[in-house]
Design an enzyme around this catalytic site. Structure first.
Site, PDB file in Angstrom:
ATOM      1  N   PRO A  10       0.732  -0.830  -0.057  1.00 20.96           N
ATOM      2  CA  PRO A  10      -0.199   0.149  -0.193  1.00 20.96           C
ATOM      3  C   PRO A  10       0.780   1.511   0.040  1.00 20.96           C
ATOM      4  O   PRO A  10       1.442   1.772   0.676  1.00 20.96           O
ATOM      5  CB  PRO A  10      -0.877  -0.393   1.266  1.00 20.96           C
ATOM      6  CG  PRO A  10       0.025  -1.307   2.509  1.00 20.96           C
ATOM      7  CD  PRO A  10       0.299  -2.185   1.458  1.00 20.96           C
ATOM      8  N   ASN A  11       0.214   2.288  -0.764  1.00 18.77           N
ATOM      9  CA  ASN A  11       1.057   3.062  -0.675  1.00 18.77           C
ATOM     10  C   ASN A  11       2.306   3.953  -1.584  1.00 18.77           C
ATOM     11  O   ASN A  11       2.556   4.531  -2.557  1.00 18.77           O
ATOM     12  CB  ASN A  11       0.848   3.902   0.537  1.00 18.77           C
ATOM     13  CG  ASN A  11      -0.043   4.648   1.193  1.00 18.77           C
ATOM     14  OD1 ASN A  11      -1.118   4.575   0.521  1.00 18.77           O
ATOM     15  ND2 ASN A  11      -0.083   3.668   2.120  1.00 18.77           N
ATOM     16  N   ARG A  18       5.338  10.527  -2.732  1.00 22.32           N
ATOM     17  CA  ARG A  18       5.054  10.571  -1.389  1.00 22.32           C
ATOM     18  C   ARG A  18       5.984  10.199  -0.210  1.00 22.32           C
ATOM     19  O   ARG A  18       7.383  10.386  -0.506  1.00 22.32           O
ATOM     20  CB  ARG A  18       4.080   8.656  -1.343  1.00 22.32           C
ATOM     21  CG  ARG A  18       4.209   8.256   0.231  1.00 22.32           C
ATOM     22  CD  ARG A  18       4.012   7.180   0.145  1.00 22.32           C
ATOM     23  NE  ARG A  18       3.769   6.752   1.534  1.00 22.32           N
ATOM     24  CZ  ARG A  18       3.647   5.463   1.866  1.00 22.32           C
ATOM     25  NH1 ARG A  18       4.834   4.011   1.447  1.00 22.32           N
ATOM     26  NH2 ARG A  18       4.081   5.511   2.922  1.00 22.32           N
ATOM     27  N   TYR A  23      10.900   9.150   1.068  1.00 22.67           N
ATOM     28  CA  TYR A  23      10.918   7.686   0.272  1.00 22.67           C
ATOM     29  C   TYR A  23      12.210   8.244  -1.206  1.00 22.67           C
ATOM     30  O   TYR A  23      11.760   7.667  -2.241  1.00 22.67           O
ATOM     31  CB  TYR A  23       9.384   6.976  -0.462  1.00 22.67           C
ATOM     32  CG  TYR A  23       9.039   6.572   0.993  1.00 22.67           C
ATOM     33  CD1 TYR A  23       9.350   5.816   1.570  1.00 22.67           C
ATOM     34  CD2 TYR A  23       7.928   7.488   1.523  1.00 22.67           C
ATOM     35  CE1 TYR A  23       9.118   5.032   3.333  1.00 22.67           C
ATOM     36  CE2 TYR A  23       7.422   6.831   3.285  1.00 22.67           C
ATOM     37  CZ  TYR A  23       7.859   5.585   3.656  1.00 22.67           C
ATOM     38  OH  TYR A  23       6.919   5.536   4.587  1.00 22.67           O
ATOM     39  N   ASN A  72       8.003  -5.680  -0.053  1.00 22.32           N
ATOM     40  CA  ASN A  72       7.685  -4.637   0.001  1.00 22.32           C
ATOM     41  C   ASN A  72       6.461  -4.097   1.101  1.00 22.32           C
ATOM     42  O   ASN A  72       5.914  -3.849   0.034  1.00 22.32           O
ATOM     43  CB  ASN A  72       8.070  -3.327   0.276  1.00 22.32           C
ATOM     44  CG  ASN A  72       8.611  -2.040   1.019  1.00 22.32           C
ATOM     45  OD1 ASN A  72       7.856  -1.807   1.748  1.00 22.32           O
ATOM     46  ND2 ASN A  72       8.986  -0.549   0.456  1.00 22.32           N
ATOM     47  N   ALA A  75       3.161  -0.384   5.603  1.00 26.00           N
ATOM     48  CA  ALA A  75       2.553  -0.584   6.621  1.00 26.00           C
ATOM     49  C   ALA A  75       1.536  -2.305   7.003  1.00 26.00           C
ATOM     50  O   ALA A  75       1.611  -2.563   8.038  1.00 26.00           O
ATOM     51  CB  ALA A  75       1.077   0.412   6.589  1.00 26.00           C
ATOM     52  N   HIS A  78       3.914  -4.177   9.716  1.00 27.18           N
ATOM     53  CA  HIS A  78       3.758  -3.818  11.242  1.00 27.18           C
ATOM     54  C   HIS A  78       2.202  -4.558  11.366  1.00 27.18           C
ATOM     55  O   HIS A  78       1.989  -4.327  12.200  1.00 27.18           O
ATOM     56  CB  HIS A  78       3.412  -2.520  11.357  1.00 27.18           C
ATOM     57  CG  HIS A  78       4.781  -2.082  10.583  1.00 27.18           C
ATOM     58  ND1 HIS A  78       5.760  -2.270  10.475  1.00 27.18           N
ATOM     59  CD2 HIS A  78       4.572  -0.983   9.788  1.00 27.18           C
ATOM     60  CE1 HIS A  78       7.116  -1.294   9.751  1.00 27.18           C
ATOM     61  NE2 HIS A  78       6.121  -0.834   8.448  1.00 27.18           N
ATOM     62  N   ASP A  85       1.438 -15.590   7.490  1.00 24.41           N
ATOM     63  CA  ASP A  85       1.099 -16.540   7.066  1.00 24.41           C
ATOM     64  C   ASP A  85       1.295 -17.239   5.613  1.00 24.41           C
ATOM     65  O   ASP A  85       1.656 -18.431   5.014  1.00 24.41           O
ATOM     66  CB  ASP A  85      -0.689 -17.417   6.722  1.00 24.41           C
ATOM     67  CG  ASP A  85      -0.744 -17.030   8.814  1.00 24.41           C
ATOM     68  OD1 ASP A  85       0.417 -17.078   9.473  1.00 24.41           O
ATOM     69  OD2 ASP A  85      -1.705 -17.341   8.756  1.00 24.41           O
ATOM     70  N   GLU A  96      12.918  -9.206   2.378  1.00 23.29           N
ATOM     71  CA  GLU A  96      11.350  -8.240   3.173  1.00 23.29           C
ATOM     72  C   GLU A  96      12.576  -6.852   2.898  1.00 23.29           C
ATOM     73  O   GLU A  96      13.693  -7.146   3.357  1.00 23.29           O
ATOM     74  CB  GLU A  96      11.150  -8.456   4.221  1.00 23.29           C
ATOM     75  CG  GLU A  96      10.357  -7.203   5.537  1.00 23.29           C
ATOM     76  CD  GLU A  96      10.173  -7.132   6.900  1.00 23.29           C
ATOM     77  OE1 GLU A  96      10.331  -8.655   7.431  1.00 23.29           O
ATOM     78  OE2 GLU A  96      10.072  -6.054   7.131  1.00 23.29           O
ATOM     79  N   HIS A  98      12.032  -2.464   2.659  1.00 28.57           N
ATOM     80  CA  HIS A  98      11.959  -1.820   3.333  1.00 28.57           C
ATOM     81  C   HIS A  98      12.741  -0.456   2.439  1.00 28.57           C
ATOM     82  O   HIS A  98      14.345  -0.496   2.567  1.00 28.57           O
ATOM     83  CB  HIS A  98      11.802  -1.026   4.602  1.00 28.57           C
ATOM     84  CG  HIS A  98      10.777  -2.163   5.063  1.00 28.57           C
ATOM     85  ND1 HIS A  98       9.644  -1.979   5.304  1.00 28.57           N
ATOM     86  CD2 HIS A  98      11.417  -3.143   5.644  1.00 28.57           C
ATOM     87  CE1 HIS A  98       8.850  -3.399   5.816  1.00 28.57           C
ATOM     88  NE2 HIS A  98       9.693  -3.799   6.088  1.00 28.57           N
ATOM     89  N   ILE A  99      12.181   0.296   1.702  1.00 29.07           N
ATOM     90  CA  ILE A  99      12.798   2.377   1.977  1.00 29.07           C
ATOM     91  C   ILE A  99      14.002   1.948   2.501  1.00 29.07           C
ATOM     92  O   ILE A  99      14.585   3.294   2.831  1.00 29.07           O
ATOM     93  CB  ILE A  99      12.049   2.985   0.630  1.00 29.07           C
ATOM     94  CG1 ILE A  99      11.839   1.822  -0.445  1.00 29.07           C
ATOM     95  CG2 ILE A  99      12.784   4.293   0.490  1.00 29.07           C
ATOM     96  CD1 ILE A  99      10.524   2.707  -0.969  1.00 29.07           C
ATOM     97  N   SER A 100      13.292   3.065   3.588  1.00 28.34           N
ATOM     98  CA  SER A 100      12.869   4.055   4.654  1.00 28.34           C
ATOM     99  C   SER A 100      13.774   3.060   6.001  1.00 28.34           C
ATOM    100  O   SER A 100      13.969   1.493   5.877  1.00 28.34           O
ATOM    101  CB  SER A 100      12.260   4.303   5.084  1.00 28.34           C
ATOM    102  OG  SER A 100      11.339   2.977   5.887  1.00 28.34           O
ATOM    103  N   ARG A 105      12.333   5.354  12.697  1.00 26.37           N
ATOM    104  CA  ARG A 105      11.795   5.517  12.317  1.00 26.37           C
ATOM    105  C   ARG A 105      10.065   5.248  14.461  1.00 26.37           C
ATOM    106  O   ARG A 105      10.812   5.227  14.639  1.00 26.37           O
ATOM    107  CB  ARG A 105      10.937   5.535  11.619  1.00 26.37           C
ATOM    108  CG  ARG A 105      11.493   5.933  10.587  1.00 26.37           C
ATOM    109  CD  ARG A 105      11.157   4.958   9.068  1.00 26.37           C
ATOM    110  NE  ARG A 105       9.767   6.347   8.833  1.00 26.37           N
ATOM    111  CZ  ARG A 105       8.485   6.556   8.005  1.00 26.37           C
ATOM    112  NH1 ARG A 105       9.018   5.266   6.508  1.00 26.37           N
ATOM    113  NH2 ARG A 105       7.725   6.935   7.263  1.00 26.37           N
ATOM    114  N   ARG A 109       6.707   1.043  13.678  1.00 25.99           N
ATOM    115  CA  ARG A 109       6.888   0.634  12.731  1.00 25.99           C
ATOM    116  C   ARG A 109       8.549  -0.510  13.029  1.00 25.99           C
ATOM    117  O   ARG A 109       9.430  -1.182  12.252  1.00 25.99           O
ATOM    118  CB  ARG A 109       8.087   1.916  11.398  1.00 25.99           C
ATOM    119  CG  ARG A 109       7.506   2.152  10.778  1.00 25.99           C
ATOM    120  CD  ARG A 109       7.751   3.600   9.810  1.00 25.99           C
ATOM    121  NE  ARG A 109       6.498   4.717   9.851  1.00 25.99           N
ATOM    122  CZ  ARG A 109       5.400   4.701   9.068  1.00 25.99           C
ATOM    123  NH1 ARG A 109       5.039   3.775   8.980  1.00 25.99           N
ATOM    124  NH2 ARG A 109       4.026   5.924   9.406  1.00 25.99           N
TER     125      ARG A 109
END
Ligand code: DQA
Length: 139
Positions: A10-11, A18, A23, A72, A75, A78, A85, A96, A98-100, A105, A109
């Protein structure tokens, strides 16, 4: 030819627009073109969805045949036991990303529902996090 699936949650369709201070300014589509040029030995597929169930469907669809998934989950990282599953249910290894640097943060997160069922976690390298995940499948 290694088959790698990138899944963005999402996003992440808004990358480039954004929160650019977090990001960056680049769109994912442009970055993806460069990734494909850099790794001609890989077939890199891309899927983005804002919907948890659609991400799960994609994991089920390709998760028994592809060589690697770069995920990625945004959200949902989390919150989503359902995604955890799904990752556990398939045979394709998942990294997994993540950009950040999520650990630098907000505290919500710092928790990931999916890390324990992924082969590893890469966070904080900007879009380069995706490339590092691809590298991990080539070694
Ligand atoms: C993110 C970090 C998440 O906490 C956030 O919800 C995102 C993006 C990252 O790539 O840094 O949507 O996964």
């Amino acid at each position: 030819m290694k088959k790698i699936q990138i899944i963005n949650g999402p996003n992440l369709n808004l990358l480039g627009k954004r929160e650019p201070t977090v990001y960056g300014n680049a769109s994912f589509e442009g970055y993806l073109e460069r990734l494909r040029e850099r790794y001609p030995q890989c077939e890199i597929s891309y899927y983005q969805s804002n919907i948890e169930g659609e991400m799960i469907n994609k994991i089920h669809e390709i998760g028994f045949t592809y060589d690697g998934i770069v995920l990625n989950a945004g959200a949902y990282t989390h919150t989503s036991i359902a995604l955890r599953d799904a990752i556990k249910a398939v045979t394709t290894p998942v990294v997994e990303v993540h950009i950040s640097n999520v650990h630098a943060r907000e505290s919500f997160r710092h928790v990931s529902m999916i890390s324990a069922v992924c082969v590893g976690v890469i966070a904080g390298f900007g879009l380069d996090s995706y490339r590092l995940a691809i590298e991990s499948f080539l070694g």
